[in-house]
Enzyme design. Structure first.
Site, short mmCIF file in Angstrom:
data_model
loop_
_atom_site.label_atom_id
_atom_site.label_comp_id
_atom_site.label_asym_id
_atom_site.label_seq_id
_atom_site.Cartn_x
_atom_site.Cartn_y
_atom_site.Cartn_z
N GLY A 76 -4.46 -0.01 -17.67
CA GLY A 76 -5.91 -0.08 -16.96
C GLY A 76 -5.69 -0.67 -15.87
O GLY A 76 -4.82 -1.36 -15.44
N GLN A 79 -8.97 -5.44 -12.23
CA GLN A 79 -9.53 -5.63 -11.46
C GLN A 79 -9.95 -4.75 -10.29
O GLN A 79 -9.39 -3.73 -9.84
CB GLN A 79 -9.66 -7.10 -10.56
CG GLN A 79 -10.64 -7.56 -10.02
CD GLN A 79 -9.63 -8.99 -8.96
OE1 GLN A 79 -8.63 -8.70 -8.16
NE2 GLN A 79 -10.10 -10.09 -9.09
N GLU A 99 -5.94 -2.71 -1.88
CA GLU A 99 -4.78 -1.87 -1.46
C GLU A 99 -3.29 -1.64 -2.54
O GLU A 99 -3.31 -0.32 -2.87
CB GLU A 99 -4.20 -2.12 -0.13
CG GLU A 99 -3.41 -0.51 0.15
CD GLU A 99 -2.96 -1.48 1.69
OE1 GLU A 99 -2.05 -0.18 1.90
OE2 GLU A 99 -3.97 -1.78 2.60
N ASN A 133 -5.39 -12.25 0.48
CA ASN A 133 -3.68 -12.49 0.97
C ASN A 133 -4.03 -13.63 1.33
O ASN A 133 -2.37 -13.75 -0.09
CB ASN A 133 -3.06 -11.19 2.34
CG ASN A 133 -3.64 -9.31 1.48
OD1 ASN A 133 -3.48 -9.96 0.66
ND2 ASN A 133 -3.98 -8.88 2.55
#
Length: 300
Positions: A76, A79, A99, A133
């Site tokens: 699954g 986070q 994303e 990022n």
């Protein structure tokens, strides 16, 4: 939404946005359905989610997405995604962070994703996307530079503010953003991994960076090799051609002419391409001209 930027400061980051929400590490061990929602989360249909158009990260490795999809099928989504209501369509949501998980979930055919929904403005969304990022080393050097430029141009942040928020030195930001001065082909080579950031920084001062970049990629030159080649004069260079190298470019000459015309005085611009700065000299012929210049500066 009323902005809270003045209080929160630049670079709030993911931890503050998620507050006391802990990663969903218990899902796999407790036998719950993968992708189930926990406290502070909600399940959002994958088709109601759209990526952030200002997301600084543009390239996603397909093999890495496949690996993540396999993990999602088995365990699954550990986070949750962070979403905000879509500014254009309030029935939809826009990704703030996560994303990769959204893309991999579609490959894994997971239809409902655990998410935390926050009310965030455009500045906060972009800041979080870049900080997330960069902190996770998910951006290549060009994307990192583009992210810094977005924050500076769209929201007026200074290099000092960014350096503090990102935990980077100001010189790192400046050197990274200089990569955007390189030709598009070299930036693509850097994004594709054909060149390292060290190679790219060395190419900035080269007379013909594109030719040297192609050679470096083809011959596998080291960063040190590229640095030496960038500093070496072109074959057949004479002392005359070296002096010609210092000839000002057309844009600088035009700017000198425009300023001279506006001020009615001689203007000389000495720009140091390597340092990014330079010197502006204004020549006045008498004290009256100097008074005129001072009066003009004080008026503006």
């Amino acid at each position: 939404m009323a902005r809270g930027s003045d209080k929160r400061g630049l670079g709030r980051g993911l931890s503050a946005l998620m507050a006391d929400i802990e990663p969903n590490t218990a899902a796999a061990s407790s036998g719950e359905q993968p992708g189930g929602a926990h406290r502070g989360e909600r399940l959002v249909p994958v088709e109601q989610i759209s990526p952030n158009p200002d997301q600084p990260r543009r390239k996603f490795s397909q093999s890495a997405l496949e690996e993540l999809a396999a993990s999602i099928r088995e365990k699954g989504i550990i986070q949750p995604l962070i979403l905000r209501p879509d500014p254009v369509d309030q029935s939809r949501f826009q990704i703030v962070a996560g994303e990769r998980r959204w893309r991999a979930s579609q490959i894994a055919q997971v239809h409902n994703l655990p998410a935390i929904v926050r009310e965030l403005d455009d500045t906060e969304v972009l800041e979080v996307a870049i900080i997330e990022n960069i902190q996770r080393a998910d951006l290549n050097a060009v994307e990192e530079a583009q992210g810094y430029r977005q924050l500076m141009e769209k929201f007026g942040h200074t290099q000092e503010q960014l350096a503090t928020a990102m935990g980077k030195s100001r010189s790192h930001l400046a050197n990274t953003m200089r990569l955007l001065q390189l030709p598009d082909e070299i930036q693509t080579m850097l994004q594709d991994g054909q060149l390292s950031p060290g190679h790219a920084r060395a190419l900035i001062t080269a007379d013909d960076p594109l030719t040297l970049a192609r050679r470096a990629a083809k011959e596998g030159l080291s960063v040190r090799d590229v640095e030496k080649a960038a500093k070496a004069p072109p074959k057949g260079t004479t002392s005359k051609s070296k002096s010609q190298k210092k000839t000002k470019d057309a844009d600088t000459r035009i700017l000198e002419s425009d300023l001279s015309r506006i001020l009615g005085m001689g203007v000389v611009i000495d720009h140091d391409t390597d340092a990014g700065g330079g010197k502006l000299s204004i020549k006045y012929k008498d004290l009256q001209q100097l008074d005129d210049l001072l009066r003009l500066l004080n008026t503006n």
